[in-house]
Design a protein around this motif. Structure first.
Motif, PDB file in Angstrom:
ATOM      1  N   MET A 132      16.709 104.758  86.319  1.00  0.00           N
ATOM      2  CA  MET A 132      16.097 105.936  86.937  1.00  0.00           C
ATOM      3  C   MET A 132      15.326 106.744  85.886  1.00  0.00           C
ATOM      4  N   TYR A 133      15.940 106.932  84.717  1.00  0.00           N
ATOM      5  CA  TYR A 133      15.246 107.633  83.634  1.00  0.00           C
ATOM      6  C   TYR A 133      13.948 106.904  83.285  1.00  0.00           C
ATOM      7  N   VAL A 134      14.087 105.611  83.003  1.00  0.00           N
ATOM      8  CA  VAL A 134      12.948 104.832  82.491  1.00  0.00           C
ATOM      9  C   VAL A 134      11.816 104.803  83.513  1.00  0.00           C
ATOM     10  N   ASN A 135      12.158 104.542  84.777  1.00  0.00           N
ATOM     11  CA  ASN A 135      11.108 104.462  85.795  1.00  0.00           C
ATOM     12  C   ASN A 135      10.460 105.820  86.055  1.00  0.00           C
ATOM     13  N   ARG A 149      10.122 108.332  83.987  1.00  0.00           N
ATOM     14  CA  ARG A 149       9.280 108.685  82.844  1.00  0.00           C
ATOM     15  C   ARG A 149       8.027 107.805  82.776  1.00  0.00           C
TER      16      ARG A 149
END
Lengths: 486, 96
Positions: A342-345, A347
């Motif tokens: 969730m963080y990576v996507n 951002r």
């Protein structure tokens, strides 16, 4: 004379004497926005109805004996990275497109308390990272003097709004030149105050050891008026400095005397555009005529400034922007399998290319194995850059330089070459690294009528000194009387 | 090239970012160019020079630890993309 062309000083006199109402002023500016904003594209958010309503309320207060201060009923634009309660604050980023702050930045609180009328929020390079406002995720802003040219950046929306008379004055933020460079491009006055002079509470952080809120105005006088209001210690920003706030207007009106003005030899090396050099030399002659003594000084580490700045700024940015993870505010990706994803996507989808580039650079400079070679090295060179200024200011009271090495370039000209874009900040970044105050003001035009700016730098907390020289020069040269042909 | 695609992938992981193959290639090229340029700092001897991380000499700034009014809970989480019952919601990340 149309009302919207006036500066704070002119409008204040008319409002105070009762010749015009705040509503009439606001309506004049609102109509101006409606007629030219399509061409300029300065604003991300416009609040014209609220602004007119607010102006009407202020008129009512005045009719009931309310005091008329310098900013009472003055319509202003605010860069869209400064938090405004209940009004979107997007940083021109997809990741904050829906962010509505529940509080006002300290500078907004102070301006509102003085009766400022908020017109809207202005476009910027995403998270203030850029020198042309082309890194906005939402729109292009055009230079009011020539719509094919950049307005400068990152406060390009604020500078073009003031130049196009779509706002009487504006706030911007300056991390490496983001107020002064667009002010130069748009032919207006841009002030970056001393680090610590103005509270940054409510300014979305980019590089915390460099960021500073400042003003974009039509005249030096107006910069002095606004600085007085926004300066001073703030309990919400522990880096704001507890120093008395001088009466900057009184400072500006003092006689110029014979200030010793230093010209850094290194700033006139290769890369300086001939027309910029000529206009600057004209300006220096005018200053000499006014009584200034112009001498050469040396800032020997200048050629390392860009490298140092982009290491320090990106390192701090990579850490500041770690907060955008799609949890508490901002964009959250639709699809993910885990918290980490969730963080990576969020951002990767939410940030634009330049912001990612800078996060990557900063992360690299701070990563194990490279920290000493890049980040620590840059902090040491920063010390040397600051010492250059300390040494120069032993001999002179002010330093005068071009604001930008070239006139404003064309939209699209440098967008595919990040390094080339970074190099256009060569004359502004050292001021941030050294925490100094500096102001850019118009010093003439190119043959094709594009504005050129000159920069005046002072030792810490000596904004008053800058105002005196800038005001005397401005009144003598009179460039502010030339308006863009919109 | 100052940095390789492998390094770009490693840095991206540290930064919680992900790139397409084309983006990786472009970034490797652009970042190499910028880092090469920054390499000029290496040529300067800074032996014995103190680093400056912050320009004004402030260290810790303390205030009285007193209860003051703050944002109401609902207001403070209003901007969260997913929320409920006064909390911010995130995907499950602990095994039970």
């Amino acid at each position: 004379m149309e009302l919207y062309t006036l500066d704070i000083k002119g409008l204040h006199e008319l409002i105070k004497s009762g010749e015009v109402s705040c509503y009439e002023v606001c309506r004049a500016v609102a109509e101006r926005i409606q007629s030219v904003e399509d061409k300029v594209g300065a604003y991300n958010t416009l609040l014209l109805e609220q602004a007119l309503e607010h102006a009407r309320q202020i008129d009512q207060q005045i009719s009931q004996g309310g005091e008329v201060g310098y900013l009472t009923g003055i319509p202003m634009a605010i860069k869209d990275n400064i938090c405004t309660s209940g009004v979107p604050t997007t940083c021109s980023s997809r990741i904050l497109a829906n962010f509505v702050p529940p509080y006002d930045a300290t500078v907004i609180e102070r301006l509102k308390a003085e009766g400022m009328v908020l017109l809207g929020k202005t476009n910027l390079d995403e998270f203030a990272m850029g020198s042309s406002t082309e890194n906005s995720a939402f729109k292009l802003t055009h230079n009011p003097w020539s719509l094919e040219h950049i307005p400068g950046g990152s406060s390009g929306g604020s500078a073009s709004a003031v130049a196009a008379d779509e706002a009487v004055a504006a706030l911007g933020s300056d991390t490496g030149g983001s107020i002064r460079q667009p002010a130069a491009c748009c032919g207006v006055v841009g002030l970056k105050p001393t680090y610590g002079r103005v509270s940054r509470y409510g300014l979305v952080a980019f590089a915390s050891s460099l960021d500073q809120i400042g003003t974009i105005t039509k005249t030096v006088h107006d910069a002095a008026v606004l600085l007085r209001v926004i300066s001073g210690k703030d309990a919400c920003d522990s880096t704001s400095v507890d120093q008395p706030v001088p009466d900057y207007l009184a400072e500006l009106e003092k006689s110029l005397g014979k200030p010793k003005v230093g010209i850094p030899r290194e700033y006139f090396a290769e890369g300086l555009h001939p027309e910029v050099k000529e206009r600057l030399q004209d300006a220096l002659s005018t200053m000499e005529k006014l009584g200034a003594e112009v001498v050469e000084v040396s800032l020997p580490h200048t050629e390392l400034a860009i490298g140092t700045y982009y290491l320090v700024a990106t390192a701090e940015a990579s850490s500041n922007l770690a907060r955008y993870d799609g949890v508490r505010y901002g964009y959250r990706a639709q699809q993910y399998e885990s918290l980490k994803e969730m963080y990576v996507n969020s951002r990767s989808q939410g940030f634009g290319a330049e912001v990612k580039r800078r996060i990557m650079l900063g992360t690299y400079a701070l990563s194990a194995g490279y920290y000493d070679a890049y980040y620590l090295k840059a902090l040491k060179v920063r010390t040397l850059l600051k010492r250059d200024f300390d040494a120069a200011f032993k001999d002179v009271e002010l330093i005068c330089t071009p604001t930008m090495p070239t006139p404003p370039f064309r939209l699209g000209e440098k967008i595919d070459d990040p390094l080339e874009m970074y190099l256009s900040d060569i004359y502004t970044v050292t001021v941030n690294l050294a925490g100094l105050p500096a102001l850019s003001l118009p010093c003439g035009f190119t043959e094709s009528h594009l504005p050129i700016g000159l920069q005046i730098i002072a030792p810490p907390f000596e904004e008053g000194r800058i105002f005196r020289l800038a005001h005397a020069y401005e009144q003598e040269a009179g460039h502010f009387r030339t308006r863009p042909p919109l | 090239m100052a940095i390789t695609i492998k390094e770009v992938e490693y840095i991206a992981r540290l930064a919680n970012l992900e790139f397409s193959p084309e983006e990786k290639e472009r970034f490797t090229h652009q970042l190499s160019q910028i880092i090469d340029y920054m390499g000029q700092l290496q040529q300067l001897d800074t032996e014995g020079v103190e680093p400056t991380s912050h320009i004004i000499p402030v260290s810790n700034v303390f205030r009285e630890d007193r209860v003051r009014p703050s944002l109401p809970r609902e207001e403070s989480i209003k901007n969260a993309p997913d929320k409920g019952e006064g909390f911010v919601k995130v995907p499950k990340f602990l095994e039970t």
